[in-house]
Scaffold this motif. Structure first.
Motif, PDB file in Angstrom:
ATOM      1  N   LEU A   1      29.781 -22.554 -53.137  1.00  0.00           N
ATOM      2  CA  LEU A   1      30.256 -21.349 -52.453  1.00  0.00           C
ATOM      3  C   LEU A   1      29.569 -21.235 -51.080  1.00  0.00           C
ATOM      4  O   LEU A   1      30.213 -20.943 -50.069  1.00  0.00           O
ATOM      5  CB  LEU A   1      29.992 -20.112 -53.313  1.00  0.00           C
ATOM      6  CG  LEU A   1      30.563 -18.800 -52.794  1.00  0.00           C
ATOM      7  CD1 LEU A   1      32.081 -18.872 -52.636  1.00  0.00           C
ATOM      8  CD2 LEU A   1      30.180 -17.663 -53.734  1.00  0.00           C
ATOM      9  N   LEU A   2      28.268 -21.508 -51.057  1.00  0.00           N
ATOM     10  CA  LEU A   2      27.527 -21.519 -49.782  1.00  0.00           C
ATOM     11  C   LEU A   2      28.050 -22.610 -48.859  1.00  0.00           C
ATOM     12  O   LEU A   2      28.234 -22.384 -47.658  1.00  0.00           O
ATOM     13  CB  LEU A   2      26.028 -21.711 -50.041  1.00  0.00           C
ATOM     14  CG  LEU A   2      25.148 -21.865 -48.798  1.00  0.00           C
ATOM     15  CD1 LEU A   2      25.239 -20.633 -47.903  1.00  0.00           C
ATOM     16  CD2 LEU A   2      23.705 -22.147 -49.218  1.00  0.00           C
ATOM     17  N   ALA A   3      28.314 -23.799 -49.397  1.00  0.00           N
ATOM     18  CA  ALA A   3      28.820 -24.913 -48.581  1.00  0.00           C
ATOM     19  C   ALA A   3      30.159 -24.546 -47.948  1.00  0.00           C
ATOM     20  O   ALA A   3      30.386 -24.816 -46.758  1.00  0.00           O
ATOM     21  CB  ALA A   3      28.961 -26.178 -49.430  1.00  0.00           C
ATOM     22  N   VAL A   4      31.042 -23.928 -48.724  1.00  0.00           N
ATOM     23  CA  VAL A   4      32.352 -23.524 -48.189  1.00  0.00           C
ATOM     24  C   VAL A   4      32.163 -22.464 -47.108  1.00  0.00           C
ATOM     25  O   VAL A   4      32.808 -22.510 -46.055  1.00  0.00           O
ATOM     26  CB  VAL A   4      33.278 -23.036 -49.316  1.00  0.00           C
ATOM     27  CG1 VAL A   4      34.560 -22.424 -48.762  1.00  0.00           C
ATOM     28  CG2 VAL A   4      33.604 -24.184 -50.265  1.00  0.00           C
ATOM     29  N   ALA A   5      31.260 -21.516 -47.337  1.00  0.00           N
ATOM     30  CA  ALA A   5      30.989 -20.477 -46.331  1.00  0.00           C
ATOM     31  C   ALA A   5      30.461 -21.109 -45.037  1.00  0.00           C
ATOM     32  O   ALA A   5      30.860 -20.725 -43.937  1.00  0.00           O
ATOM     33  CB  ALA A   5      29.996 -19.453 -46.873  1.00  0.00           C
ATOM     34  N   LEU A   6      29.576 -22.084 -45.168  1.00  0.00           N
ATOM     35  CA  LEU A   6      29.038 -22.758 -43.986  1.00  0.00           C
ATOM     36  C   LEU A   6      30.138 -23.503 -43.243  1.00  0.00           C
ATOM     37  O   LEU A   6      30.233 -23.436 -42.008  1.00  0.00           O
ATOM     38  CB  LEU A   6      27.920 -23.715 -44.385  1.00  0.00           C
ATOM     39  CG  LEU A   6      26.595 -23.057 -44.730  1.00  0.00           C
ATOM     40  CD1 LEU A   6      25.711 -23.993 -45.557  1.00  0.00           C
ATOM     41  CD2 LEU A   6      25.878 -22.620 -43.457  1.00  0.00           C
ATOM     42  N   MET A   7      30.981 -24.223 -43.979  1.00  0.00           N
ATOM     43  CA  MET A   7      32.051 -24.988 -43.332  1.00  0.00           C
ATOM     44  C   MET A   7      33.064 -24.071 -42.653  1.00  0.00           C
ATOM     45  O   MET A   7      33.621 -24.424 -41.611  1.00  0.00           O
ATOM     46  CB  MET A   7      32.727 -25.903 -44.343  1.00  0.00           C
ATOM     47  CG  MET A   7      31.833 -27.042 -44.788  1.00  0.00           C
ATOM     48  SD  MET A   7      32.685 -28.104 -45.961  1.00  0.00           S
ATOM     49  CE  MET A   7      31.346 -29.084 -46.577  1.00  0.00           C
ATOM     50  N   ALA A   8      33.288 -22.893 -43.215  1.00  0.00           N
ATOM     51  CA  ALA A   8      34.233 -21.942 -42.617  1.00  0.00           C
ATOM     52  C   ALA A   8      33.619 -21.183 -41.441  1.00  0.00           C
ATOM     53  O   ALA A   8      34.345 -20.641 -40.606  1.00  0.00           O
ATOM     54  CB  ALA A   8      34.715 -20.954 -43.681  1.00  0.00           C
TER      55      ALA A   8
ATOM     56  N   HIS B   1      24.670 -26.052 -36.676  1.00  0.00           N
ATOM     57  CA  HIS B   1      25.712 -26.996 -37.094  1.00  0.00           C
ATOM     58  C   HIS B   1      26.241 -26.576 -38.470  1.00  0.00           C
ATOM     59  O   HIS B   1      25.905 -27.193 -39.486  1.00  0.00           O
ATOM     60  CB  HIS B   1      25.158 -28.418 -37.159  1.00  0.00           C
ATOM     61  CG  HIS B   1      24.592 -28.896 -35.863  1.00  0.00           C
ATOM     62  ND1 HIS B   1      25.384 -29.229 -34.788  1.00  0.00           N
ATOM     63  CD2 HIS B   1      23.309 -29.078 -35.474  1.00  0.00           C
ATOM     64  CE1 HIS B   1      24.610 -29.613 -33.786  1.00  0.00           C
ATOM     65  NE2 HIS B   1      23.354 -29.526 -34.168  1.00  0.00           N
ATOM     66  N   PRO B   2      27.086 -25.535 -38.512  1.00  0.00           N
ATOM     67  CA  PRO B   2      27.527 -25.048 -39.828  1.00  0.00           C
ATOM     68  C   PRO B   2      28.323 -26.074 -40.633  1.00  0.00           C
ATOM     69  O   PRO B   2      28.152 -26.164 -41.846  1.00  0.00           O
ATOM     70  CB  PRO B   2      28.376 -23.818 -39.487  1.00  0.00           C
ATOM     71  CG  PRO B   2      28.716 -23.942 -38.050  1.00  0.00           C
ATOM     72  CD  PRO B   2      27.633 -24.754 -37.411  1.00  0.00           C
ATOM     73  N   MET B   3      29.165 -26.878 -39.974  1.00  0.00           N
ATOM     74  CA  MET B   3      29.938 -27.881 -40.718  1.00  0.00           C
ATOM     75  C   MET B   3      29.017 -28.932 -41.333  1.00  0.00           C
ATOM     76  O   MET B   3      29.138 -29.270 -42.515  1.00  0.00           O
ATOM     77  CB  MET B   3      30.957 -28.570 -39.805  1.00  0.00           C
ATOM     78  CG  MET B   3      32.149 -27.707 -39.453  1.00  0.00           C
ATOM     79  SD  MET B   3      33.260 -27.461 -40.828  1.00  0.00           S
ATOM     80  CE  MET B   3      34.089 -29.025 -40.864  1.00  0.00           C
ATOM     81  N   LEU B   4      28.109 -29.454 -40.528  1.00  0.00           N
ATOM     82  CA  LEU B   4      27.196 -30.482 -41.034  1.00  0.00           C
ATOM     83  C   LEU B   4      26.244 -29.907 -42.079  1.00  0.00           C
ATOM     84  O   LEU B   4      25.922 -30.578 -43.068  1.00  0.00           O
ATOM     85  CB  LEU B   4      26.422 -31.115 -39.876  1.00  0.00           C
ATOM     86  CG  LEU B   4      27.273 -31.957 -38.922  1.00  0.00           C
ATOM     87  CD1 LEU B   4      26.473 -32.349 -37.688  1.00  0.00           C
ATOM     88  CD2 LEU B   4      27.816 -33.184 -39.625  1.00  0.00           C
ATOM     89  N   THR B   5      25.808 -28.675 -41.890  1.00  0.00           N
ATOM     90  CA  THR B   5      24.956 -28.032 -42.890  1.00  0.00           C
ATOM     91  C   THR B   5      25.746 -27.809 -44.177  1.00  0.00           C
ATOM     92  O   THR B   5      25.210 -27.966 -45.280  1.00  0.00           O
ATOM     93  CB  THR B   5      24.392 -26.705 -42.349  1.00  0.00           C
ATOM     94  OG1 THR B   5      23.709 -26.973 -41.114  1.00  0.00           O
ATOM     95  CG2 THR B   5      23.423 -26.063 -43.327  1.00  0.00           C
ATOM     96  N   GLY B   6      27.022 -27.490 -44.044  1.00  0.00           N
ATOM     97  CA  GLY B   6      27.886 -27.360 -45.214  1.00  0.00           C
ATOM     98  C   GLY B   6      28.052 -28.681 -45.948  1.00  0.00           C
ATOM     99  O   GLY B   6      28.032 -28.732 -47.180  1.00  0.00           O
TER     100      GLY B   6
END
Length: 188
Positions: free
Chosen positions: A80-87, A101-106
């Motif tokens: 859920l956190l990964a999806v939030a970061l990617m979004a 880097h939200p996508m890379l952190t996701g």
């Protein structure tokens, strides 16, 4: 496992090229044109993902460890956190302002979550390989881009849109994970 390894390697090479060689990327885009370059990049990315999925699905099961059952719940929270970061990249929210880097952190969060619940060799190659790529990509991006200039402050509307997009994307992932990948995302 060869197909899986080829897919991960193709992902590494294609996605590190614009980060570690921005001049060569600019030359390629100027030679081909920006739109054809992006189209070629998208095709190579799809090929890499296809190789990874096919390689992973057909890899023999070689167990390295046996994760406890409770790790599935930790995985789902991390997802859920990964999806939030990617979004976060797409919405003016506080999270976007907080993570460079939200996508890379996701991707790193996604990979770590999946390593937590999968103890087989193919999973280590896939998720560990993509975790390693994301770490190198963050380091390379930081070197290439210099000091971070934070985006403007988030808005309430941006936060609501971000939360809604996260929940919808997470629900879709849970729904298609089993049929597409053969493993249910939520224990039942």
């Amino acid at each position: 496992m060869t197909i899986l390894i080829l897919g991960v390697a193709l992902w590494w090479v294609s996605h590190l090229f614009p980060i570690l060689s921005p001049r060569l990327r600019a030359t390629a885009a100027a030679t081909l044109g920006e739109t054809p370059y992006r189209g070629l990049f998208a095709l190579v990315s799809l090929l890499a993902v296809g190789l990874m999925v096919a390689g992973y699905r057909h890899a023999p099961v070689v167990d390295l460890w046996f994760p406890p059952a409770w790790t599935v719940h930790v995985n789902n929270l991390l997802m859920l956190l990964a999806v939030a970061l990617m979004a976060a990249r797409s919405f003016p929210s506080r999270l976007r302002r907080s993570v460079r880097h939200p996508m890379l952190t996701g991707v790193k969060t996604w990979a770590a979550a999946h390593l937590l619940v999968n103890g087989d060799l193919a999973s280590v190659l896939l998720f560990g390989g993509l975790l390693g790529w994301a770490v190198v990509a963050v380091i390379g991006s930081n070197r290439r881009d210099g000091p971070w200039v934070r985006p403007g402050p988030g808005t309430t509307a941006g936060a609501v849109q971000h939360a809604a997009a996260t929940l919808v994307a997470f629900a879709v992932i849970v729904a298609i994970h089993g049929p597409l990948l053969g493993v249910r995302a939520v224990p039942g």
